[in-house]
Design a protein around this motif. Structure first.
Motif, PDB file in Angstrom:
ATOM      1  N   SER A 191       0.300  -6.420  -9.793  1.00  0.00           N
ATOM      2  CA  SER A 191      -1.139  -6.486  -9.488  1.00  0.00           C
ATOM      3  C   SER A 191      -1.370  -7.122  -8.121  1.00  0.00           C
ATOM      4  N   TRP A 221      -2.335   2.339 -11.304  1.00  0.00           N
ATOM      5  CA  TRP A 221      -1.205   2.046 -12.191  1.00  0.00           C
ATOM      6  C   TRP A 221      -0.383   3.292 -12.530  1.00  0.00           C
ATOM      7  N   LEU A 230      -8.228  -7.032 -12.437  1.00  0.00           N
ATOM      8  CA  LEU A 230      -6.796  -6.717 -12.312  1.00  0.00           C
ATOM      9  C   LEU A 230      -6.090  -6.895 -13.657  1.00  0.00           C
ATOM     10  N   ILE A 245      -1.284  -3.547  -6.288  1.00  0.00           N
ATOM     11  CA  ILE A 245      -2.641  -3.065  -6.661  1.00  0.00           C
ATOM     12  C   ILE A 245      -3.692  -3.683  -5.736  1.00  0.00           C
ATOM     13  N   ALA A 264      -8.162  -0.038 -10.091  1.00  0.00           N
ATOM     14  CA  ALA A 264      -6.773  -0.421 -10.378  1.00  0.00           C
ATOM     15  C   ALA A 264      -6.144   0.494 -11.434  1.00  0.00           C
ATOM     16  N   ALA A 302       3.692  -7.500 -14.618  1.00  0.00           N
ATOM     17  CA  ALA A 302       2.338  -6.974 -14.382  1.00  0.00           C
ATOM     18  C   ALA A 302       1.585  -7.803 -13.341  1.00  0.00           C
ATOM     19  N   THR A 322     -12.994  -3.449  -9.738  1.00  0.00           N
ATOM     20  CA  THR A 322     -11.554  -3.636  -9.566  1.00  0.00           C
ATOM     21  C   THR A 322     -10.785  -2.914 -10.667  1.00  0.00           C
ATOM     22  N   ARG A 323     -11.260  -3.071 -11.894  1.00  0.00           N
ATOM     23  CA  ARG A 323     -10.571  -2.432 -13.025  1.00  0.00           C
ATOM     24  C   ARG A 323     -10.531  -0.920 -12.846  1.00  0.00           C
ATOM     25  N   ALA A 371      -4.247  -4.121 -15.899  1.00  0.00           N
ATOM     26  CA  ALA A 371      -2.824  -4.274 -16.234  1.00  0.00           C
ATOM     27  C   ALA A 371      -2.610  -4.111 -17.737  1.00  0.00           C
TER      28      ALA A 371
END
Lengths: 276, 315
Positions: A180, A161, A93, A184, A157, A176, A153-154, A97
């Motif tokens: 998240s 965004w 996350l 997110i 995510a 952020a 996750t990245r 972000a």
């Protein structure tokens, strides 16, 4: 792939998984025989009505040992998934972000580095330092799970965004971290559940492999991997010692994989087409 | 491409440096004194000191780390605490079993997965496709060391086609050595072949539904021709990535399989060294394993950029 057929596969998987989870839970209160009592007079018995899966070289009931061994496998794999999620998801996350920034780069390179250490190698390093134990197996598999969850996750995510509802949250002044957590995370939760079930099955195999080579759970804690290791020298005259613990691992992992695949299709129809 | 390669090279060197730090730090905090272990509990303090001096154990942690890394760069991994022989020679001897085993398994996985994946994609939805998917689902779930034990039971104990374990050495004939590695390689490749088949199938299915393949079909190419001429090359990108990742798993997984077949490879060496607290060997073998994984990932990154030019521009 037709949905009805897939649901049947998932139900079968859920049945297998529940069977082994129930066996593990039941073993806390009841097993057909005690796994701590040795009965040398009945050693190496073939499967029979009295001992469904036979007995080992100490006369212990294999069926009871598999029930108790399920505890070790499930506990190790579950905690390892927990470690991977607890550390990996916040990292993923944070990287998303700060995408493109220094923090993102550091987290991703750190991930690459951890990926260079397969669980077995991590377990070897820990064992060389602290000696073998189930805890070491948990740490080794858990550490390996961190980059798996962080990357996933990245990836998910980053695309979120750019969504309108995130943009409006930013305009309303949310930071952020809050975005998240509030916007997110709930939207990647489905993916986390699917990945969690996959890593759970990976953890079961990894735990068995570590115990097999002596880096996992130590006696007297029963474990499927160690049962297989102990059976190896007796395989020619007592193959049942090898067959049943292996079948337990196979069916548990198969069940969890089918559940994982089914959940993935159920939760994200887009993935159905590219199912691997 | 040059800029991309240089960037990747820098990242490779950094990864190796950090990995060496992690390995050294993890193993050097180990309790116990190798000198004491080698000489026994009744050893005199001056003898112990002399040995510590000889092994370089009296130096500071920082200088020990640097001399370890500098040695490795020159191919000197130090001297085994237990056998008093250079670690390099011990590792080289074992590597001649572990590396061919990993390569043999990878070759088997590719040989099975490519045709199976392509066939399943071409005959999507057919009985053949369902069979391939069912078998690979099982292949992913079977623990490879258990599969290895079952193969020993069938092919060594019952049929007596192969020996149950051991390695005759390359000096006694190439084919004899390859025969000894065959069951271990099959066991090691089972899971990887299953994963690769599924990736190959799904990647091809994705590519086959792309516009450029449809255009090729509209221009009169048959499904087979469109697949061989256009889809396959494009479907290779995820397949290449998986092959790279698999090689790391094969190297590490080999440690377990060597145990089943009593193969005197790196796996056996590392377990022996752990039980003898021969930490310099453990450290070096772990570094070699991690080095191999990082190098393979580097090679895959380059191959990836070669196949897909867009990646070179992106990074």
């Amino acid at each position: 792939m037709p949905t009805a057929k897939l649901s049947r596969a998932m139900l079968f998987g859920a049945f297998l998984s529940l069977l082994f989870i129930s066996a593990a839970l039941l073993s806390f209160v009841w097993t057909p025989y005690s796994v701590e009592t040795l009965d040398i007079a009945n050693k190496l018995q073939k499967p029979s009505a009295a001992h469904w899966f036979g007995t080992d070289h100490f006369g212990r009931d294999i069926f009871s040992m598999i029930m108790v061994g399920a505890r070790t496998s499930i506990a190790v794999a579950l905690v390892a998934v927990g470690i991977g999620m607890l550390l990996g998801v916040p990292l993923g996350l944070a990287a998303a972000a700060k995408r493109g920034g220094l923090l993102d780069e550091m987290i991703m390179r750190g991930n690459d580095l951890v990926f260079a250490f397969p669980p077995l190698v991590i377990a070897i390093m820990i064992t060389a330092t602290f000696g073998p134990s189930a805890t070491n197996a948990i740490i080794a598999i858990g550490v390996f799970n961190i980059p798996v969850f962080a990357r996933m996750t990245r990836g998910a995510a980053i695309s979120l965004w750019t969504r309108d509802y995130v943009l409006s949250a930013r305009v309303s002044g949310k930071g952020a971290a809050r975005i998240s957590l509030e916007h997110i995370l709930p939207n990647v939760a489905n993916l986390l559940i699917v990945q969690g079930s996959i890593q759970f099955s990976v953890g079961i195999i990894a735990e068995a492999a570590l115990s097999y080579v002596g880096l996992g759970a130590q006696p007297p804690i029963p474990s499927w991997g160690r049962m297989l290791a102990e059976s190896q020298t007796m395989i020619s005259f007592a193959p049942h010692l090898t067959v049943f613990p292996g079948m337990a691992i196979l069916l548990t992992v198969l069940g969890l994989n089918l559940v994982g695949d089914g959940l993935r299709d159920y939760l994200d129809p887009k993935l159905r087409r590219s199912k691997t | 491409m040059l800029r991309y390669t240089l960037k990747r090279l820098l990242s490779l060197i950094l990864s190796l440096l950090v990995a060496s730090l992690v390995i050294f730090a993890a193993i050097e905090v180990v309790p116990g004194d190798p000198a004491q272990y080698m000489l026994g509990i009744n050893a005199q303090e001056d003898t112990l000191n002399a040995l510590r001096e000889q092994l370089g154990l009296n130096q500071s942690v920082v200088s020990r780390y640097f001399s370890w890394v500098a040695g490795m760069v020159q191919g000197d991994f130090g001297v085994s605490y237990t056998y008093r022989t250079p670690v390099r020679d011990m590792v080289a001897e074992r590597l001649w079993i572990s590396l061919p085993l990993a390569l043999y398994a990878l070759a088997l996985a590719i040989l099975v997965a490519f045709p199976a994946g392509i066939l399943a994609a071409r005959k999507r939805g057919s009985f053949l496709d369902s069979t391939v998917m069912g078998v690979t689902q099982l292949g992913v779930a079977i623990p490879n060391f258990w599969f290895a034990m079952l193969m020993v039971l069938l092919f060594a104990v019952s049929l007596r086609w192969f020996s149950a374990g051991g390695f005759p050495g390359w000096d006694n004939g190439f084919w004899l050595a390859m025969k000894a590695l065959t069951l271990p390689a099959i066991a090691l490749s089972l899971q990887q072949a299953s994963i690769l088949t599924r990736v190959m199938r799904s990647s091809l299915l994705d590519t086959l539904s792309e516009d450029f393949v449809r255009t090729a079909r509209a221009k009169g190419l048959s499904t087979g021709q469109a697949l061989w001429r256009h889809a396959l090359r494009n479907a290779m990108i995820p397949v290449l990535t998986i092959i790279g990742m698999q090689f790391s798993f094969l190297i590490a997984g080999g440690i377990v399989i060597e145990n089943v077949f009593f193969l005197p490879g790196l796996g056996r060496l590392i377990f022996q060294s752990i039980s003898q607290r021969d930490l310099i060997v453990v450290e070096s073998v772990v570094m070699i394993l991690v080095f191999a994984v990082i190098m393979v990932n580097f090679a895959v990154d380059l191959a990836y950029a070669f196949v897909d030019p867009r990646l070179r521009r992106r990074t």
